[in-house]
Scaffold this active site. Structure first.
Site, PDB file in Angstrom:
ATOM      1  N   HIS A  58      -6.655  -5.922  -1.563  1.00 12.81           N
ATOM      2  CA  HIS A  58      -5.524  -5.079  -1.177  1.00 12.81           C
ATOM      3  C   HIS A  58      -4.511  -5.836  -0.314  1.00 12.81           C
ATOM      4  O   HIS A  58      -3.316  -5.665  -0.471  1.00 12.81           O
ATOM      5  CB  HIS A  58      -6.078  -3.891  -0.398  1.00 12.81           C
ATOM      6  CG  HIS A  58      -5.120  -2.772  -0.169  1.00 12.81           C
ATOM      7  ND1 HIS A  58      -4.624  -2.002  -1.183  1.00 12.81           N
ATOM      8  CD2 HIS A  58      -4.563  -2.292   0.975  1.00 12.81           C
ATOM      9  CE1 HIS A  58      -3.807  -1.086  -0.671  1.00 12.81           C
ATOM     10  NE2 HIS A  58      -3.752  -1.234   0.624  1.00 12.81           N
TER      11      HIS A  58
ATOM     12  N   ASP B  30      -8.335  -5.403  -5.759  1.00 12.14           N
ATOM     13  CA  ASP B  30      -8.150  -4.148  -5.006  1.00 12.14           C
ATOM     14  C   ASP B  30      -8.614  -2.982  -5.863  1.00 12.14           C
ATOM     15  O   ASP B  30      -8.464  -2.990  -7.083  1.00 12.14           O
ATOM     16  CB  ASP B  30      -6.653  -3.983  -4.669  1.00 12.14           C
ATOM     17  CG  ASP B  30      -6.372  -2.742  -3.825  1.00 12.14           C
ATOM     18  OD1 ASP B  30      -7.304  -2.212  -3.191  1.00 12.14           O
ATOM     19  OD2 ASP B  30      -5.196  -2.319  -3.795  1.00 12.14           O
TER      20      ASP B  30
ATOM     21  N   SER C 142       0.828  -1.200   0.000  1.00 10.94           N
ATOM     22  CA  SER C 142       0.000   0.000   0.000  1.00 10.94           C
ATOM     23  C   SER C 142       0.873   1.264   0.000  1.00 10.94           C
ATOM     24  O   SER C 142       1.624   1.493  -0.944  1.00 10.94           O
ATOM     25  CB  SER C 142      -0.944  -0.036   1.212  1.00 10.94           C
ATOM     26  OG  SER C 142      -1.912   0.951   1.121  1.00 10.94           O
TER      27      SER C 142
END
Ligand SMILES: *[C@@H]1O[C@H](CO)[C@@H](O)[C@H](O)[C@H]1NC(C)=O
Ligand SMILES: *[C@@H]1O[C@H](CO)[C@@H](O)[C@H](O)[C@H]1NC(C)=O
Ligand SMILES: *[C@@H]1O[C@H](CO)[C@@H](O)[C@H](O)[C@H]1NC(C)=O
Length: 486
Positions: free
Chosen positions: A463, A405, A200
């Site tokens: 994610h 994601d 991320s």
């Protein structure tokens, strides 16, 4: 892990970052005895390690046998002057004496790396506030793995005197010092290949951390110390470059052939019209001028244009609906269990948590997140250029993306990889996407590889890809460590 996109930024003030310097002094190797046998460390008390080359730094470490069960595990602090970085270190399940070393961080900014540890790729998963179960797909299968809560202010890491870190570059100085000190003390790992991995916002952290380590090596050599053997970086569902990520939000909502259409045609056309406007404003304000106020306004414009229509759907996973990015603990109950586990006195005793940060655990620090926002760290530096520079210097790069994601999606990541400029660019771009599988006949995702760079998707993962697809993620990581193709 937590990368809030709604309200991408509300407040803007050009904060002044602390300039972090970590000088070290030349010393006589003969006068220093590094820690030889880690097995001699106490399980109840920290052992403090000092090093003549780093007069302002200490390592406090203890054995903390938990989570894995089969391997040696350690926890402790690396004290960088008044900053205290908490780490977990698990030896490899295969062969700690020869396997590579991996560093893991989650993103945020402000997210604790315990999410990676206890939910995604660590040796155990938390099952309730007082229990864990072994994870057979842990990435320490073939690597000695660190989980570090960083920057200070995150998880059990803290700074005395209210110091804080609010930029990736300042965070990088602490991590570079951390890695050098670790390898100097833990002699059996000295010179071992190091892989820096993150997720991320880690897509912004990791290239900068790796560059700081790379650049520091020159000083280490000059001072007669062993350089850190930086081998590769691994970025999972990274939001590395918003220049390519912003427009991808349009594609992810209106033009992703792998995903059902969620909007009216009129909504999609309105968003499509915003793509060139967003690109123009972002380029002018954030890339060309780097004007703080303009850049914040441009980013806010782009965010409203694209993330507004996405609404409060699950930003981490288009395939798994839940209550949106704001309530990660509801979407992923394991996050709440982890918080409870890490808040308990029994756990904190076991791990040796300092009194300053005892009590309720916070999985994502708003203070740190806000400091990064105030410093415009989200927008104002192009993290992808660090990747190009690392590739040019032979540091292999893996960009993997859980394909469902939304917030740091595959479309933006693939575009970012195709746009990276280094001498291997043509070779990389000339390669077609091909299918990879965790086993013969399995389809785990798509991949493209060339010039030291590998891009890979993980089908059916969001994610937090190793949480959703642990086996596929581990096979990918192991092949990467072994420098095999996917
Ligand atoms: C763990 O927690 C559960 C409920 O949260 C409780 O019933 C149990 O006694 C606890 N076990 C230990 C060893 O503390
Ligand atoms: C660095 O790691 C690589 C890969 O494991 C290894 O081949 C090489 O010998 C190491 N370099 C040093 C200087 O130890
Ligand atoms: C810690 O968390 C518990 C449970 O959520 C709560 O009851 C308590 O008030 C919190 N303590 C502090 C000091 O915030």
């Amino acid at each position: 892990m937590r990368f809030a996109s709604s309200a991408l930024l509300a407040v803007v003030s050009a904060g002044v970052a602390l300039g972090a310097q970590h000088p070290f002094t030349a010393y006589d190797e003969g006068l220093f005895t590094p820690l030889g046998d880690l097995g001699l460390l106490s399980t109840s008390e920290f052992t403090t390690l000092a090093h003549p080359a780093f007069p302002n730094h200490n390592v406090r470490v203890k054995q903390s046998q938990f989570c894995d069960g089969g391997v040696n595990a350690y926890t402790g602090y690396i004290d960088v002057e008044a900053r205290h970085l908490f780490f977990y270190f698990f030896e490899s399940r295969r062969d700690p004496e020869t396997d590579d070393v991996m560093f893991w961080t989650n993103g945020g900014p402000g997210a604790s790396s315990t999410m990676g540890l206890f939910m995604e790729l660590g040796p155990c998963r938390v099952t309730s506030s007082n229990s864990t179960k072994m994870n057979p797909y842990s990435w320490n299968e073939h690597a000695n793995v660190f989980f570090v809560d960083q920057p200070v202010g995150v998880g059990y890491s803290y700074a005395e005197y209210g110091e804080s870190v609010g930029t990736t570059k300042d965070a990088a100085a602490d991590i570079a010092a951390f890695m050098v000190i670790f390898f100097e003390h833990f002699a059996k790992f000295k010179g071992r290949a190091l892989h820096l991995a993150g997720e991320s916002y880690g897509g912004r952290y990791i290239p900068v951390f790796a560059s700081a380590i790379y650049d520091k090596n020159k000083e280490l050599v000059e001072a007669g110390l062993t350089p850190v053997n930086l081998s590769s970086i691994m970025i999972g569902n990274g939001c590395t470059d918003f220049g390519t990520m912003f427009p991808s939000y349009y594609d992810a909502q209106c033009q992703d052939p792998t995903f059902p259409m969620i909007h009216d045609i009129s909504t999609c056309v309105r968003m499509k019209e915003m793509v060139p406007r967003c690109q123009k404003r972002f380029k002018e304000s954030c890339e060309d001028k780097m004007d703080a106020i303009d850049c914040a306004a441009a980013s806010s414009f782009c965010s409203d244009a694209f993330n507004g229509p996405f609404g409060d759907k699950n930003h981490y996973d288009r395939a798994r609906p839940c209550k949106g990015a704001a309530s990660i603990t509801e979407c992923y109950p394991i996050v709440q269990h982890t918080v409870e586990f890490l808040s308990s006195e029994a756990t904190q005793d076991l791990l040796g948590v300092d009194p300053a940060v005892r009590g309720n655990f916070t999985h994502s620090s708003r203070t740190v997140s806000q400091a990064f926002r105030d410093n415009l760290d989200h927008w104002a530096f192009p993290a992808q250029h660090y990747i190009s520079a690392l590739l040019e210097r032979g540091v292999r790069t893996l960009i993997y993306v859980g394909a469902t994601d939304y917030i740091c999606n595959w479309i933006g990541n693939e575009r970012m990889t195709l746009a990276l400029e280094w001498s291997g660019q043509e070779e990389f771009r000339s390669k077609p996407l091909s299918v990879w599988g965790w086993d013969v006949g399995e389809v785990s995702g798509l991949t493209r590889s060339g010039g030291g760079l590998t891009y890979a998707t993980i089908a059916g993962a969001g994610h937090m890809a190793p949480y959703d697809k642990p086996r596929e993620s581990l096979v990918m990581a192991n092949r990467w460590l072994a420098a095999e193709s996917l």
